[in-house]
Design a protein around this motif. Structure first.
Motif, PDB file in Angstrom:
ATOM      1  N   GLY A   1       0.817  -1.214   0.000  1.00 42.13           N
ATOM      2  CA  GLY A   1       0.000   0.000   0.000  1.00 42.13           C
ATOM      3  C   GLY A   1       0.847   1.258   0.000  1.00 42.13           C
ATOM      4  O   GLY A   1       0.541   2.233  -0.703  1.00 42.13           O
ATOM      5  N   THR A   2       1.926   1.258   0.778  1.00 45.28           N
ATOM      6  CA  THR A   2       2.815   2.422   0.804  1.00 45.28           C
ATOM      7  C   THR A   2       3.497   2.598  -0.535  1.00 45.28           C
ATOM      8  O   THR A   2       3.644   3.733  -1.030  1.00 45.28           O
ATOM      9  CB  THR A   2       3.876   2.256   1.914  1.00 45.28           C
ATOM     10  OG1 THR A   2       3.226   1.983   3.152  1.00 45.28           O
ATOM     11  CG2 THR A   2       4.704   3.520   2.052  1.00 45.28           C
ATOM     12  N   MET A   3       3.931   1.502  -1.149  1.00 40.46           N
ATOM     13  CA  MET A   3       4.590   1.590  -2.443  1.00 40.46           C
ATOM     14  C   MET A   3       3.649   2.168  -3.501  1.00 40.46           C
ATOM     15  O   MET A   3       4.045   3.001  -4.326  1.00 40.46           O
ATOM     16  CB  MET A   3       5.083   0.211  -2.885  1.00 40.46           C
ATOM     17  CG  MET A   3       5.934   0.259  -4.157  1.00 40.46           C
ATOM     18  SD  MET A   3       6.649  -1.352  -4.584  1.00 40.46           S
ATOM     19  CE  MET A   3       5.178  -2.228  -5.107  1.00 40.46           C
ATOM     20  N   LYS A   4       2.382   1.741  -3.478  1.00 43.04           N
ATOM     21  CA  LYS A   4       1.405   2.269  -4.434  1.00 43.04           C
ATOM     22  C   LYS A   4       1.225   3.775  -4.264  1.00 43.04           C
ATOM     23  O   LYS A   4       1.131   4.530  -5.236  1.00 43.04           O
ATOM     24  CB  LYS A   4       0.061   1.552  -4.258  1.00 43.04           C
ATOM     25  CG  LYS A   4       0.018   0.141  -4.815  1.00 43.04           C
ATOM     26  CD  LYS A   4      -1.369  -0.458  -4.643  1.00 43.04           C
ATOM     27  CE  LYS A   4      -1.458  -1.831  -5.242  1.00 43.04           C
ATOM     28  NZ  LYS A   4      -2.814  -2.432  -5.074  1.00 43.04           N
ATOM     29  N   GLN A   5       1.171   4.234  -2.995  1.00 43.34           N
ATOM     30  CA  GLN A   5       1.005   5.665  -2.745  1.00 43.34           C
ATOM     31  C   GLN A   5       2.229   6.451  -3.224  1.00 43.34           C
ATOM     32  O   GLN A   5       2.101   7.540  -3.787  1.00 43.34           O
ATOM     33  CB  GLN A   5       0.778   5.917  -1.257  1.00 43.34           C
ATOM     34  CG  GLN A   5      -0.579   5.475  -0.748  1.00 43.34           C
ATOM     35  CD  GLN A   5      -1.723   6.197  -1.439  1.00 43.34           C
ATOM     36  OE1 GLN A   5      -1.666   7.399  -1.649  1.00 43.34           O
ATOM     37  NE2 GLN A   5      -2.756   5.460  -1.808  1.00 43.34           N
ATOM     38  N   LEU A   6       3.420   5.892  -3.013  1.00 44.61           N
ATOM     39  CA  LEU A   6       4.629   6.569  -3.476  1.00 44.61           C
ATOM     40  C   LEU A   6       4.689   6.604  -5.001  1.00 44.61           C
ATOM     41  O   LEU A   6       5.150   7.585  -5.589  1.00 44.61           O
ATOM     42  CB  LEU A   6       5.872   5.870  -2.918  1.00 44.61           C
ATOM     43  CG  LEU A   6       6.127   6.067  -1.420  1.00 44.61           C
ATOM     44  CD1 LEU A   6       7.334   5.253  -0.979  1.00 44.61           C
ATOM     45  CD2 LEU A   6       6.351   7.540  -1.080  1.00 44.61           C
ATOM     46  N   GLN A   7       4.211   5.548  -5.647  1.00 44.97           N
ATOM     47  CA  GLN A   7       4.162   5.548  -7.105  1.00 44.97           C
ATOM     48  C   GLN A   7       3.188   6.610  -7.620  1.00 44.97           C
ATOM     49  O   GLN A   7       3.467   7.302  -8.611  1.00 44.97           O
ATOM     50  CB  GLN A   7       3.749   4.170  -7.617  1.00 44.97           C
ATOM     51  CG  GLN A   7       4.832   3.120  -7.463  1.00 44.97           C
ATOM     52  CD  GLN A   7       4.349   1.721  -7.802  1.00 44.97           C
ATOM     53  OE1 GLN A   7       3.145   1.434  -7.790  1.00 44.97           O
ATOM     54  NE2 GLN A   7       5.274   0.832  -8.102  1.00 44.97           N
ATOM     55  N   THR A   8       2.060   6.743  -6.930  1.00 42.72           N
ATOM     56  CA  THR A   8       1.100   7.794  -7.294  1.00 42.72           C
ATOM     57  C   THR A   8       1.719   9.170  -7.115  1.00 42.72           C
ATOM     58  O   THR A   8       1.590  10.058  -7.980  1.00 42.72           O
ATOM     59  CB  THR A   8      -0.171   7.675  -6.429  1.00 42.72           C
ATOM     60  OG1 THR A   8      -0.777   6.402  -6.644  1.00 42.72           O
ATOM     61  CG2 THR A   8      -1.167   8.778  -6.767  1.00 42.72           C
ATOM     62  N   LEU A   9       2.404   9.361  -5.990  1.00 40.14           N
ATOM     63  CA  LEU A   9       3.074  10.639  -5.741  1.00 40.14           C
ATOM     64  C   LEU A   9       4.145  10.919  -6.781  1.00 40.14           C
ATOM     65  O   LEU A   9       4.305  12.066  -7.229  1.00 40.14           O
ATOM     66  CB  LEU A   9       3.701  10.634  -4.345  1.00 40.14           C
ATOM     67  CG  LEU A   9       2.756  10.841  -3.156  1.00 40.14           C
ATOM     68  CD1 LEU A   9       3.472  10.539  -1.848  1.00 40.14           C
ATOM     69  CD2 LEU A   9       2.219  12.279  -3.143  1.00 40.14           C
ATOM     70  N   GLU A  10       4.878   9.889  -7.178  1.00 40.25           N
ATOM     71  CA  GLU A  10       5.929  10.076  -8.183  1.00 40.25           C
ATOM     72  C   GLU A  10       5.328  10.554  -9.506  1.00 40.25           C
ATOM     73  O   GLU A  10       5.851  11.460 -10.152  1.00 40.25           O
ATOM     74  CB  GLU A  10       6.686   8.763  -8.377  1.00 40.25           C
ATOM     75  CG  GLU A  10       7.848   8.885  -9.347  1.00 40.25           C
ATOM     76  CD  GLU A  10       8.522   7.544  -9.605  1.00 40.25           C
ATOM     77  OE1 GLU A  10       9.391   7.499 -10.499  1.00 40.25           O
ATOM     78  OE2 GLU A  10       8.176   6.553  -8.926  1.00 40.25           O
ATOM     79  N   THR A  11       4.215   9.927  -9.907  1.00 46.13           N
ATOM     80  CA  THR A  11       3.543  10.342 -11.149  1.00 46.13           C
ATOM     81  C   THR A  11       3.082  11.791 -11.064  1.00 46.13           C
ATOM     82  O   THR A  11       3.262  12.581 -12.007  1.00 46.13           O
ATOM     83  CB  THR A  11       2.329   9.430 -11.416  1.00 46.13           C
ATOM     84  OG1 THR A  11       2.777   8.076 -11.555  1.00 46.13           O
ATOM     85  CG2 THR A  11       1.599   9.846 -12.679  1.00 46.13           C
TER      86      THR A  11
END
Length: 348
Positions: A252-262
């Motif tokens: 879940g944290t990785m998904k949020q960081l990927q969203t933030l990166e985009t």
């Protein structure tokens, strides 16, 4: 442009991969990037156990030594034969982009070049060069949809001659999907747990994978992004006590960081402010979480977000390889990211 879409990859691997020497594998699903990179490497025929035939580099190695890529491609193997130059962690490093552009216009005859990259935005430098040359095969790796996940489950079950109930399958589908390797490992772990049973049911999935709906992981993710160590430790202990798989928190944290990166890439490329990007790319975020995401967007840059995402992905893989260390590894990794957030908040 030679773009291989997700549903075309298996056919490409069987029929067309031998026609190429240059490969760029990229996408937000870093586990799938790694898995497909390994499949392509195997298909080259190069002995992957030979340290003289396989040259493994990080993108930072090329960045610090601009001539390294061309030198490795043009160098002869110590014992002859073909070589594989395998580069991981790529983004849009100028030295790597320039090197690929040169090699693509003069494809090597005795070497293969395999580049694994993160989520390259359309029009980004590395992707633009790769897609502009017919000598380069580009393979995009996006997160598995329901069809792909069902195919993954079916393949693993068939290999072990096992069956699963529809309800257990749905519960399993709800617990995987963020990362191909992690998803595969979860299914394999479930099968190993059920080897003495004829049929996998809901109880098995709950026992070994964990119930994603038992406790929301959002509280942990929010504490990580907010830089709140005490709040993080409290929230993650609740997750552990509920028997929820800690893997889901990492995922879940990785998904949020990927969203933030985009979103952060959008800010940097279009010179926009965080509130503007939140209005366009943040519509699906719950209103209570938007202030946390907006603050993180202001405090992190895209490069640092990509690095943190890669670190979390590595932790997911390590936790799958050694389940006895899963809880401690997850806590240490996420706490490190939490402290990074706290330091950025103090500087803001």
């Amino acid at each position: 442009m030679v773009e291989i879409k997700s549903h075309e990859f298996e056919g490409f691997l069987q029929k067309s991969v031998r026609h190429y020497r240059l490969f760029v594998v990229y996408g937000p699903d870093r586990g799938l990037v790694a898995e497909r990179g390994a499949q392509i490497a195997k298909s080259t025929g190069v002995d992957l156990t030979d340290g003289f035939a396989v040259i493994k580099l990080d993108a930072s190695d090329i960045q610090s030594d601009p001539g390294r890529l061309l030198d490795e491609v043009n160098a002869f193997g110590l014992f002859g034969g073909e070589k594989l130059i395998w580069i991981r962690g790529a983004a849009n490093e100028k030295q790597l982009v320039d090197g690929l552009a040169h090699i693509a216009s003069h494809p090597p005859e005795g070497s293969y070049v395999l580049i694994e990259a993160g989520d390259l935005k359309k029009g980004s430098a590395l992707r633009k060069v790769a897609e502009g040359e017919r000598s380069v095969a580009c393979i995009a790796c996006y997160q598995d949809d329901a069809r792909a996940l069902n195919g993954l489950i079916d393949a693993e079950l068939a290999a072990s001659n096992m069956r699963i109930t529809p309800a257990a399958r749905q519960l399993l589908l709800d617990s995987i999907g963020g990362d191909r390797i992690a998803s595969r490992n979860e299914v394999q772990k479930l099968i190993l747990y059920c080897l003495k049973d004829e049929l996998i049911d809901e109880a098995h999935v709950l026992d070994i994978v964990g119930d994603a709906s038992a406790v929301s992981t959002d509280e942990v993710v929010d504490a990580v992004l907010s830089g709140d160590p005490d709040g993080f430790l409290h929230a993650v202990q609740k997750v552990i006590a509920s028997k929820t798989a800690v893997f889901l928190v990492l995922q879940g944290t990785m998904k949020q960081l990927q969203t933030l990166e985009t979103m952060r890439l959008e800010m940097e490329e279009r010179q926009q402010q965080a509130p503007q990007v939140m209005q366009t790319l943040g519509r699906g975020i719950h209103f209570k979480r938007k202030p946390i995401m907006e603050k993180a967007l202001r405090n992190w840059n895209s490069s640092d977000l990509a690095r943190e995402t890669a670190r979390l992905n590595a932790a997911i893989l390590q936790s799958r390889q050694n389940s006895s260390l899963e809880d401690n590894l997850a806590i240490q990794t996420l706490l490190a990211t939490t402290l990074q957030s706290a330091r950025r908040n103090r500087r803001a």
